[in-house]
Scaffold this motif. Structure first.
Motif, PDB file in Angstrom:
ATOM      1  N   VAL A 104       0.838  -1.200   0.000  1.00 21.58           N
ATOM      2  CA  VAL A 104       0.000   0.000   0.000  1.00 21.58           C
ATOM      3  C   VAL A 104       0.877   1.256   0.000  1.00 21.58           C
ATOM      4  CG1 VAL A 104      -1.642   1.345   1.374  1.00 21.58           C
ATOM      5  CG2 VAL A 104      -2.031  -1.093   0.987  1.00 21.58           C
ATOM      6  N   CYS A 105       1.901   1.263   0.837  1.00 23.65           N
ATOM      7  CA  CYS A 105       2.802   2.422   0.884  1.00 23.65           C
ATOM      8  C   CYS A 105       3.537   2.608  -0.434  1.00 23.65           C
ATOM      9  CB  CYS A 105       3.798   2.275   2.032  1.00 23.65           C
ATOM     10  SG  CYS A 105       3.055   2.447   3.652  1.00 23.65           S
ATOM     11  N   GLN A 106       3.969   1.521  -1.050  1.00 23.23           N
ATOM     12  CA  GLN A 106       4.630   1.601  -2.354  1.00 23.23           C
ATOM     13  C   GLN A 106       3.696   2.211  -3.388  1.00 23.23           C
ATOM     14  OE1 GLN A 106       5.927  -2.441  -3.260  1.00 23.23           O
ATOM     15  NE2 GLN A 106       8.020  -1.671  -3.418  1.00 23.23           N
ATOM     16  N   PHE A 107       2.457   1.737  -3.425  1.00 20.11           N
ATOM     17  CA  PHE A 107       1.531   2.234  -4.434  1.00 20.11           C
ATOM     18  C   PHE A 107       1.091   3.663  -4.136  1.00 20.11           C
ATOM     19  CE2 PHE A 107      -2.329   2.361  -7.069  1.00 20.11           C
ATOM     20  CZ  PHE A 107      -1.742   1.998  -8.266  1.00 20.11           C
ATOM     21  N   ALA A 108       1.006   4.026  -2.866  1.00 24.53           N
ATOM     22  CA  ALA A 108       0.698   5.411  -2.512  1.00 24.53           C
ATOM     23  C   ALA A 108       1.789   6.338  -3.041  1.00 24.53           C
ATOM     24  CB  ALA A 108       0.550   5.554  -1.002  1.00 24.53           C
ATOM     25  N   ASN A 109       3.046   5.898  -2.975  1.00 21.53           N
ATOM     26  CA  ASN A 109       4.145   6.689  -3.527  1.00 21.53           C
ATOM     27  C   ASN A 109       4.047   6.790  -5.048  1.00 21.53           C
ATOM     28  OD1 ASN A 109       5.292   7.295  -1.047  1.00 21.53           O
ATOM     29  ND2 ASN A 109       6.554   5.440  -1.051  1.00 21.53           N
ATOM     30  N   VAL A 110       3.604   5.728  -5.693  1.00 18.68           N
ATOM     31  CA  VAL A 110       3.400   5.773  -7.148  1.00 18.68           C
ATOM     32  C   VAL A 110       2.320   6.794  -7.487  1.00 18.68           C
ATOM     33  CG1 VAL A 110       2.543   4.476  -9.144  1.00 18.68           C
ATOM     34  CG2 VAL A 110       4.185   3.421  -7.581  1.00 18.68           C
ATOM     35  N   LEU A 111       1.218   6.774  -6.737  1.00 15.51           N
ATOM     36  CA  LEU A 111       0.141   7.737  -6.981  1.00 15.51           C
ATOM     37  C   LEU A 111       0.640   9.165  -6.782  1.00 15.51           C
ATOM     38  CD1 LEU A 111      -2.877   5.962  -5.236  1.00 15.51           C
ATOM     39  CD2 LEU A 111      -2.437   6.166  -7.692  1.00 15.51           C
ATOM     40  N   ARG A 112       1.404   9.400  -5.715  1.00 13.01           N
ATOM     41  CA  ARG A 112       1.955  10.746  -5.476  1.00 13.01           C
ATOM     42  C   ARG A 112       2.864  11.167  -6.615  1.00 13.01           C
ATOM     43  NH1 ARG A 112       3.130   8.955   0.065  1.00 13.01           N
ATOM     44  NH2 ARG A 112       1.360   9.564   1.338  1.00 13.01           N
ATOM     45  N   SER A 113       3.665  10.232  -7.147  1.00 10.08           N
ATOM     46  CA  SER A 113       4.576  10.570  -8.253  1.00 10.08           C
ATOM     47  C   SER A 113       3.808  10.916  -9.523  1.00 10.08           C
ATOM     48  CB  SER A 113       5.560   9.428  -8.514  1.00 10.08           C
ATOM     49  OG  SER A 113       4.920   8.339  -9.151  1.00 10.08           O
ATOM     50  N   GLN A 114       2.564  10.445  -9.618  1.00 11.70           N
ATOM     51  CA  GLN A 114       1.708  10.769 -10.760  1.00 11.70           C
ATOM     52  C   GLN A 114       0.911  12.052 -10.518  1.00 11.70           C
ATOM     53  OE1 GLN A 114       1.571   9.152 -13.788  1.00 11.70           O
ATOM     54  NE2 GLN A 114       3.391   8.167 -12.943  1.00 11.70           N
ATOM     55  N   GLY A 115       1.151  12.708  -9.394  1.00  8.96           N
ATOM     56  CA  GLY A 115       0.502  13.976  -9.105  1.00  8.96           C
ATOM     57  C   GLY A 115      -0.812  13.876  -8.362  1.00  8.96           C
ATOM     58  N   VAL A 116      -1.176  12.690  -7.896  1.00  5.92           N
ATOM     59  CA  VAL A 116      -2.426  12.519  -7.155  1.00  5.92           C
ATOM     60  C   VAL A 116      -2.213  13.046  -5.732  1.00  5.92           C
ATOM     61  CG1 VAL A 116      -4.118  10.860  -6.293  1.00  5.92           C
ATOM     62  CG2 VAL A 116      -3.056  10.509  -8.524  1.00  5.92           C
ATOM     63  N   LYS A 117      -3.142  13.875  -5.277  1.00  5.42           N
ATOM     64  CA  LYS A 117      -3.036  14.441  -3.934  1.00  5.42           C
ATOM     65  C   LYS A 117      -4.372  14.343  -3.220  1.00  5.42           C
ATOM     66  CE  LYS A 117      -3.534  19.060  -5.906  1.00  5.42           C
ATOM     67  NZ  LYS A 117      -3.964  18.576  -7.188  1.00  5.42           N
ATOM     68  N   LYS A 118      -4.376  14.783  -1.973  1.00  6.90           N
ATOM     69  CA  LYS A 118      -5.583  14.728  -1.153  1.00  6.90           C
ATOM     70  C   LYS A 118      -6.734  15.449  -1.854  1.00  6.90           C
ATOM     71  CE  LYS A 118      -7.258  15.720   3.469  1.00  6.90           C
ATOM     72  NZ  LYS A 118      -6.911  16.196   4.806  1.00  6.90           N
ATOM     73  N   GLY A 119      -7.897  14.787  -1.908  1.00  8.06           N
ATOM     74  CA  GLY A 119      -9.080  15.370  -2.530  1.00  8.06           C
ATOM     75  C   GLY A 119      -9.248  15.035  -3.998  1.00  8.06           C
ATOM     76  N   ASP A 120      -8.195  14.536  -4.670  1.00  7.26           N
ATOM     77  CA  ASP A 120      -8.320  14.124  -6.070  1.00  7.26           C
ATOM     78  C   ASP A 120      -9.201  12.887  -6.161  1.00  7.26           C
ATOM     79  OD1 ASP A 120      -6.703  16.165  -6.912  1.00  7.26           O
ATOM     80  OD2 ASP A 120      -4.942  14.915  -7.287  1.00  7.26           O
ATOM     81  N   ARG A 121      -9.773  12.690  -7.334  1.00  3.07           N
ATOM     82  CA  ARG A 121     -10.626  11.519  -7.560  1.00  3.07           C
ATOM     83  C   ARG A 121      -9.908  10.532  -8.471  1.00  3.07           C
ATOM     84  NH1 ARG A 121     -13.525  16.025  -8.461  1.00  3.07           N
ATOM     85  NH2 ARG A 121     -14.868  16.661  -6.755  1.00  3.07           N
ATOM     86  N   VAL A 122      -9.948   9.273  -8.092  1.00  2.00           N
ATOM     87  CA  VAL A 122      -9.279   8.208  -8.824  1.00  2.00           C
ATOM     88  C   VAL A 122     -10.285   7.105  -9.103  1.00  2.00           C
ATOM     89  CG1 VAL A 122      -7.446   6.473  -8.713  1.00  2.00           C
ATOM     90  CG2 VAL A 122      -7.067   8.734  -7.719  1.00  2.00           C
ATOM     91  N   LEU A 151      -6.719   1.045  -0.838  1.00  7.24           N
ATOM     92  CA  LEU A 151      -6.117   1.475   0.424  1.00  7.24           C
ATOM     93  C   LEU A 151      -5.062   2.555   0.213  1.00  7.24           C
ATOM     94  CD1 LEU A 151      -5.815  -1.972   2.244  1.00  7.24           C
ATOM     95  CD2 LEU A 151      -7.423  -0.111   2.743  1.00  7.24           C
ATOM     96  N   ALA A 152      -4.342   2.499  -0.911  1.00 11.88           N
ATOM     97  CA  ALA A 152      -3.349   3.537  -1.210  1.00 11.88           C
ATOM     98  C   ALA A 152      -4.040   4.880  -1.442  1.00 11.88           C
ATOM     99  CB  ALA A 152      -2.520   3.146  -2.430  1.00 11.88           C
ATOM    100  N   CYS A 153      -5.172   4.866  -2.131  1.00 11.49           N
ATOM    101  CA  CYS A 153      -5.937   6.103  -2.319  1.00 11.49           C
ATOM    102  C   CYS A 153      -6.382   6.661  -0.973  1.00 11.49           C
ATOM    103  CB  CYS A 153      -7.159   5.851  -3.202  1.00 11.49           C
ATOM    104  SG  CYS A 153      -6.782   5.586  -4.933  1.00 11.49           S
ATOM    105  N   ALA A 154      -6.897   5.805  -0.122  1.00 10.15           N
ATOM    106  CA  ALA A 154      -7.346   6.234   1.199  1.00 10.15           C
ATOM    107  C   ALA A 154      -6.176   6.766   2.022  1.00 10.15           C
ATOM    108  CB  ALA A 154      -8.027   5.078   1.922  1.00 10.15           C
ATOM    109  N   ARG A 155      -5.020   6.155   1.869  1.00 10.06           N
ATOM    110  CA  ARG A 155      -3.839   6.559   2.637  1.00 10.06           C
ATOM    111  C   ARG A 155      -3.413   7.987   2.313  1.00 10.06           C
ATOM    112  NH1 ARG A 155      -0.602   3.850   5.807  1.00 10.06           N
ATOM    113  NH2 ARG A 155       1.505   4.584   6.154  1.00 10.06           N
ATOM    114  N   ILE A 156      -3.529   8.399   1.041  1.00  8.41           N
ATOM    115  CA  ILE A 156      -3.106   9.760   0.686  1.00  8.41           C
ATOM    116  C   ILE A 156      -4.277  10.741   0.679  1.00  8.41           C
ATOM    117  CG2 ILE A 156      -1.096   8.982  -0.598  1.00  8.41           C
ATOM    118  CD1 ILE A 156      -2.614   9.502  -3.174  1.00  8.41           C
ATOM    119  N   GLY A 157      -5.478  10.250   0.946  1.00  7.66           N
ATOM    120  CA  GLY A 157      -6.642  11.132   1.025  1.00  7.66           C
ATOM    121  C   GLY A 157      -7.337  11.373  -0.293  1.00  7.66           C
TER     122      GLY A 157
END
Length: 88
Positions: free
Chosen positions: A20-38, A53-59
């Motif tokens: 989950v932490c690895q994928f949360a970092n991937v999402l952040r590297s793609q510019g996904v931030k808190k409040g974005d929709r995925v 869970l990675a989406c939930a982890r970064i908000g």
């Protein structure tokens, strides 16, 4: 457990947290931030749970569209929620 009979896997909480932490970092590297929709378009596999869970982890808000939906249905759901990223 997956969709097919006998299709199952076991994972520890520690392994799940690591993925989950690895994928949360991937999402952040793609510019996904808190409040974005995925949107998540996956069958019932472990990666679906990890992505959710990675989406939930970064908000980030997530919308799960199961793989049985047609391309048109997927398109409508993406447009309706205004997602910034599609995970397939």
């Amino acid at each position: 457990e997956g969709n097919e009979p006998g299709d199952s896997a076991k994972i520890t909480y520690s392994e799940l947290l690591h993925k989950v932490c690895q994928f949360a970092n991937v999402l952040r590297s793609q510019g996904v931030k808190k409040g974005d929709r995925v949107s998540i378009y996956l069958p019932m596999i472990l990666e679906l749970v990890v992505a959710m869970l990675a989406c939930a982890r970064i908000g980030a808000l997530h919308s799960i569209v199961f793989a049985g939906f047609s391309a048109d249905s997927l398109c409508e759901r993406i447009l309706d929620c205004g997602c910034s990223l599609l995970i397939t």
